[in-house]
Design an enzyme around this catalytic site. Sequence first.
Site, mmCIF file in Angstrom:
data_model
loop_
_atom_site.group_PDB
_atom_site.id
_atom_site.type_symbol
_atom_site.label_atom_id
_atom_site.label_comp_id
_atom_site.label_asym_id
_atom_site.label_seq_id
_atom_site.Cartn_x
_atom_site.Cartn_y
_atom_site.Cartn_z
ATOM 1 N N ASP A 169 22.468 41.637 43.055
ATOM 2 C CA ASP A 169 21.398 40.695 43.384
ATOM 3 C C ASP A 169 21.923 39.535 44.209
ATOM 4 O O ASP A 169 23.137 39.355 44.366
ATOM 5 C CB ASP A 169 20.771 40.157 42.099
ATOM 6 N N TYR A 173 32.455 45.185 35.583
ATOM 7 C CA TYR A 173 31.946 43.879 35.987
ATOM 8 C C TYR A 173 32.699 42.784 35.241
ATOM 9 O O TYR A 173 33.084 42.963 34.073
ATOM 10 C CB TYR A 173 30.451 43.751 35.664
#
Length: 369
Positions: free
Chosen positions: A99, A171
């Site tokens: 994003d 991540y």
Amino acid sequence: MTENPKHLLDRVSESPHRPSKIAKTAAQNLSNDEEEQQEAPMGPSPRTQRYLVAIEYIGTRFSGSQQQPNFRTVVGVLEEAFHKFIGQPVSIVCSSRTDAGVHALSNVCHVDIQRISKRKPGEVLPPHEQTVVRRAVNHFLQKNEGDIMVIDVRCVPADFHARFKAQERTYFYRLLSGPEPLSTFERDRAWHVPEELDILAMQEACKILVGHHDFSSFRAAGCQAKSPIRTLDELTVSEVVSTPYFPSIVERRQNNLIMEDLHASSNKSESDLPVSSISIGNGASGFNGEASLGFGIRRRHRCFVVTARARSFLYHQVRLLVGVLKAVGTGNLTISDVERILNAKSVTAASPMAPPCGLYLGHVKYDLP
């Protein structure tokens, strides 16, 4: 001596037509982490070479990774750089969607390139060398804000798909804890939490969340995954030295003393050396600065990194997980609350989602041919 990019481009063949400028594009905020296979990939023409391209970028000025007209995106900027390199449009497929504001230490994509002779239009030449692709594309990327770079290139078979062949994704999420305002160097690079964080409580919460679960409580609205079931292979919280890190005067003096001890004891075995000379501990000053700071010296924040590793993630799953872990760290949630949220199977039960600025796509794992 570094080769002049102009000479580099003269050595590679381009289309006889000058490429037109491509409008900057931006990502649809579809799926930050979700990697659900939805359709069979289509292979390129047999006369093209598929390249696997690893990229790093600072996500602050990108409207995400995926294309959307009239916005600046990772894919849009990368496609424009490849267009300028080879003289024809390309289509780039990313392994992981990120994003707006989310960074990448290593995201991976694939692109198909057909090398056309500049002197004999229509003649297909042997594929470009991997190093030529990396250096030429980076030449054009550095002219576009300089916040994205190609870090690796590999030739792969025509059916190798960057998204569907990914075996694992890692991540990282950075949190900076402390009452001091966030440093200019850390702006948009971490989530600033003014409160103290209880790392032991956060680590206990990780034990509840790691493993095979229905993660409906950690699945944002709009997620396109067919199932909320995921296996979270790793979820940990670590305290690390905040960056950028520069040693204090106390640490520099300690290091000099240790080096002197090591030099004087160079003929001794490691087992004969004092413990303090074998490893350098962070100590209180390593994270929070000296007890007595001089004028103009900033006190450091405590830096915590949440690591999440799995084959695939749901939409916003990592940021929702971090939101709950942060609430546990500040004492707003208990371990039993974490169990309740997981079992609720509703995103409305979770804590507010962590902001995108602290999230980094760290690594995408493949079994490369």
